[in-house]
Enzyme design. Structure first.
Site, PDB file in Angstrom:
ATOM      1  N   CYS A  74      20.113 -40.636 -20.742  1.00  0.00           N
ATOM      2  CA  CYS A  74      20.382 -39.700 -21.805  1.00  0.00           C
ATOM      3  C   CYS A  74      21.222 -38.513 -21.555  1.00  0.00           C
ATOM      4  CB  CYS A  74      18.862 -39.489 -21.925  1.00  0.00           C
ATOM      5  SG  CYS A  74      18.631 -38.909 -23.567  1.00  0.00           S
ATOM      6  N   HIS A 166      14.943 -43.460 -21.437  1.00  0.00           N
ATOM      7  CA  HIS A 166      14.324 -42.803 -20.386  1.00  0.00           C
ATOM      8  C   HIS A 166      13.480 -43.760 -19.656  1.00  0.00           C
ATOM      9  CE1 HIS A 166      15.188 -38.428 -20.934  1.00  0.00           C
ATOM     10  NE2 HIS A 166      15.581 -38.821 -22.211  1.00  0.00           N
ATOM     11  N   GLU A 168      12.470 -43.833 -16.607  1.00  0.00           N
ATOM     12  CA  GLU A 168      11.657 -42.857 -15.411  1.00  0.00           C
ATOM     13  C   GLU A 168      10.271 -42.601 -16.018  1.00  0.00           C
ATOM     14  OE1 GLU A 168      14.088 -41.832 -17.143  1.00  0.00           O
ATOM     15  OE2 GLU A 168      13.645 -39.832 -17.899  1.00  0.00           O
TER      16      GLU A 168
HETATM   17  N1  GLN Z   1      19.930 -34.121 -26.728  1.00  0.00           N
HETATM   18  C1  GLN Z   1      19.918 -33.693 -25.025  1.00  0.00           C
HETATM   19  C2  GLN Z   1      21.472 -33.350 -24.932  1.00  0.00           C
HETATM   20  O1  GLN Z   1      22.392 -33.632 -25.527  1.00  0.00           O
HETATM   21  C3  GLN Z   1      19.740 -35.260 -24.237  1.00  0.00           C
HETATM   22  C4  GLN Z   1      18.197 -35.518 -24.578  1.00  0.00           C
HETATM   23  C5  GLN Z   1      17.682 -36.191 -23.332  1.00  0.00           C
HETATM   24  O2  GLN Z   1      18.042 -36.190 -22.139  1.00  0.00           O
HETATM   25  N2  GLN Z   1      16.401 -36.498 -23.604  1.00  0.00           N
HETATM   26  O3  GLN Z   1      21.617 -32.923 -23.802  1.00  0.00           O
END
Ligand code: GLN
Length: 186
Positions: A74, A166, A168
């Site tokens: 992410c 995610h 985790e």
């Molecule tokens: N929206 C976050 C970003 O752009 C990432 C979201 C996340 O890691 N769950 O940094």
């Protein structure tokens, strides 16, 4: 990488797999490590602090030497990405040849969970997408490991892996195991 975000959950997953995790904040913390997980969180904060702490250049160097595997989830995937067309100046590692769009599915309330088919897995992986980015483009040599509704959600390129969800947050350790295989695959 324990600068910001949900690194504690990743530590727990590694422990569940019998791996002793180390928290990485400074370049010296990388000594003796073969793999680094960059967690989800807030990619601007992670990017700014990683640059300030000297971690960005240390990780880039270890990747160039081929002595470190790196997996971004992410926000971590955003940190790895070569291109963020809407935020070209956002501090990041930029080593992985993908382009990403941040918060591509909308706001926090638009987060969702869904089963994803991952290459090599005999059953789907239940994935949590939280303000997830979208992978807009992958370069040559970047292998797509999973898609969700035609969107690329997990990729690998050499010793780098990046995913928009995610793993985790589930009890399923298979994607962490996949990364351990990347770490050990020299
Ligand atoms: N929206 C976050 C970003 O752009 C990432 C979201 C996340 O890691 N769950 O940094």
């Amino acid at each position: 990488m324990a600068i910001q975000g949900d690194f504690r959950e990743h530590k727990q997953m590694l422990k569940n797999l019998g791996v002793e995790p180390v928290e990485v904040r400074l370049p010296r913390d990388l000594e003796g490590l073969a793999g680094l997980i960059v967690p989800g969180g807030e990619s601007t904060t992670i990017g700014m602090l990683a640059r300030e702490y000297g971690l960005e250049s240390a990780v880039r160097q270890r990747l160039e030497e081929g002595t470190l595997a790196v997996w971004g989830t992410c926000a971590g995937a955003i940190w790895l990405a070569r291109e963020i067309p809407e935020h070209p100046d956002q501090p990041r590692l930029g080593s992985l040849d993908i382009a990403v769009q941040r918060n591509a599915y909308g706001r926090q309330v638009d987060s969702f969970e869904e089963d994803v088919n991952v290459e090599g897995f005999d059953r789907p992986f239940h994935a949590f997408f939280i303000r997830a980015p979208r992978i807009l483009r992958v370069g040559e040599g970047v292998k797509v490991l999973a898609r969700h509704r035609d969107e690329i959600v997990l990729v690998r390129s050499g010793k780098m892996m990046a995913g928009t969800f995610h793993p985790e947050l589930s009890q399923d350790t298979r994607i962490h195991q996949l990364f351990l295989d990347v770490v050990l695959d020299s």
